[in-house]
Design a protein around this motif. Sequence first.
Motif, short mmCIF file in Angstrom:
data_model
loop_
_atom_site.label_atom_id
_atom_site.label_comp_id
_atom_site.label_asym_id
_atom_site.label_seq_id
_atom_site.Cartn_x
_atom_site.Cartn_y
_atom_site.Cartn_z
N HIS A 28 0.84 -1.20 0.00
CA HIS A 28 0.00 0.00 0.00
C HIS A 28 0.88 1.25 0.00
CE1 HIS A 28 -3.77 2.02 0.41
NE2 HIS A 28 -3.50 2.53 1.60
N ARG A 29 1.88 1.25 0.89
CA ARG A 29 2.88 2.32 0.90
C ARG A 29 4.08 1.89 1.74
NH1 ARG A 29 1.37 7.17 5.10
NH2 ARG A 29 0.33 5.92 6.69
N LYS A 30 5.21 2.55 1.49
CA LYS A 30 6.43 2.31 2.26
C LYS A 30 6.82 3.60 2.96
CE LYS A 30 8.76 0.92 -1.40
NZ LYS A 30 9.82 0.37 -2.28
N ARG A 31 7.32 3.46 4.21
CA ARG A 31 7.71 4.65 4.99
C ARG A 31 9.06 4.41 5.65
NH1 ARG A 31 4.10 4.39 9.12
NH2 ARG A 31 3.27 2.42 8.32
N ASP A 32 10.00 5.33 5.42
CA ASP A 32 11.35 5.23 5.99
C ASP A 32 11.42 6.06 7.26
OD1 ASP A 32 14.04 5.25 6.58
OD2 ASP A 32 14.66 5.32 4.48
N HIS A 33 11.64 5.41 8.42
CA HIS A 33 11.73 6.10 9.70
C HIS A 33 13.11 5.91 10.32
CE1 HIS A 33 7.23 6.74 10.86
NE2 HIS A 33 7.45 6.96 9.57
N GLY A 34 14.13 6.28 9.58
CA GLY A 34 15.49 6.19 10.12
C GLY A 34 15.98 4.75 10.15
N ASN A 35 16.00 4.18 11.36
CA ASN A 35 16.51 2.81 11.50
C ASN A 35 15.50 1.75 11.11
OD1 ASN A 35 18.99 3.71 12.51
ND2 ASN A 35 18.18 3.87 14.60
#
Length: 600
Positions: A28-35
């Motif tokens: 559905h979606r990808k989210r980059d949160h640092g680590n």
Amino acid sequence: MNKYRTHLCNQLKESDAGDNVSISGWIHRKRDHGNLLFVDLRDHYGVTQCVVDKTNEKLLTIIDSLRSESVIKISGTVLERDKETINLSLETGKIEVSIEQLEILSMAEELPMPVFGGQDYPEEIRLKYRFLDIRREELHKNLILRSSIISYIREQMTDLGFLEMQTPILTASSPEGARDYLVPSRLHPGKFYALPQAPQQFKQLIMAGGFDKYFQIAPCFRDEDARADRSPGEFYQLDMEMSFVEQEDVFNAIEPVLYNVFKKFSKYQISEAPFQRLTYKESMQRYGTDKPDLRNPIELCDLTDEFNLDEVKFDAFKKVISNGGKVIGIPAPGSTKKPRSFFDSLNDWARKEMNAPGLGYIILEEDDGKLKGKGPIAKFIPDNVIERICKKGKVKHGDSIFFSCADKKIAYELASFARNRIAEELDIVEKEVFKFCWIVDFPMYEINHDSGKIDFSHNPFSMPQGGIESLNNNDPLEILGHQYDIVCNGIELSSGAIRNHLPDVMFKAFEIAGHSKDYVMEKFGGMVNAFKYGVPPHGGIAPGIDRIVMLLAEEKNIREVILFPMNQQAQDLMMNAPAYVPESNLKDLNILTVEPKEED
């Protein structure tokens, strides 16, 4: 479940924490949160948040290579979310899945339109890529709603003793008010089948066949232009017919079905049965239409006599009246608080969008305890006539009243549209309510404006009120039919009728409309022949499924509740239909095509 999933994407709960699971779906979606990298995985049922640590380079490489809407299988351990990261808008919002294995099931190319997010896209793009469009949340929900509504209707109809039966799709042409879609016959050169505009003749033949109550969710095909509440090409209706019934029996059968459907699938207030009944004549006089929106409290009034008085000096209206025209009043309650632009914009709308000369109006204010009219035409109308207008229009100090003046039909049509527009501008349309009404006693005949001859005004298979005596002795334009419409919030859901089951009455009814007995036998011989061998009085109705779902989904356009609709030009942009076919196919069907003439 199977090798692809142990759970659906809406199933995992806190109680599953620590379990090893497999889920499959679309990215559905990808989210980059640092680590951490989060992947929201979506299937038909819901969304599950999945997470992978940035130290897992192998998984990161695979996920990085995947675009949104790629289909994958994820295996991993269910984790409880920290309190501050709980998402109560998701059924799975208290957990997440730690990605330990990932299998690519289908890679997506770059998307022509996104699935995630609520952006509006041009209809041409949405229909061309409808398979993507129906993945989007709102449209997906609408189609699930549609399925649920149809299932519930079937359940109700069966419980009421109706038998579900299927009528033919390839049939003969029948006049139902629109053009037929024709299908050439290979075995019978030069002859054509027609796709049914409605199962009209067949459902009457079912009654002739001795069945008592029939229904089907029937596909209907009409070659007509699109509107917001009408899809070109095909549509579906709850088609039903009953034997040994009068009009009230049909009403009593369908009212609970409609009430229960709207009650089950909406939180809005619903009209209680019996639904309000209005004659066609009354509806036209009060609302200017046979599809009135009863959430709108405004009622029209005929002010022709008032503007034709000698003391009224407004010659523009008097000239129209002298040629047989009408002046119709449209009250605008509480509108004197509106700025001048409110009145000017309505006048401009009438001119530009309705091709009318405009909308005259009077603003009503109190002066020394008496109502006084203000505005461009008020000076032409003496106070005593203003009082008469106010009494007829049920308007008072603080209100205003607009005027539509034209030929009768046009005057009422403009007044009807103005009534709706004024109510919207004044924000006086009732909210969160479904108001049903029956329109009854339709005229059997009308004058065809193109030919000037008498024509059927509604369903030609309806029984005229008064039967053969009425047809023999009365002015055709005064004859009423056992015809009725069901309307909800200004949307016509269905037409219906008590049918004409007597051949002699049918021949006479068609004769009045200019059709010979031979014509009737040629077009409807199958049904007329059946009626010669004993047929019960019968009647029915066919509420539109698409329109019911549109209302319950709170959509303004019917294409938002249809799986694969055509565009406004009756084209299927996804499947590229209609399309040219090879000459060899046309040769098999003995068809020659002719190039359309170019317009000058």
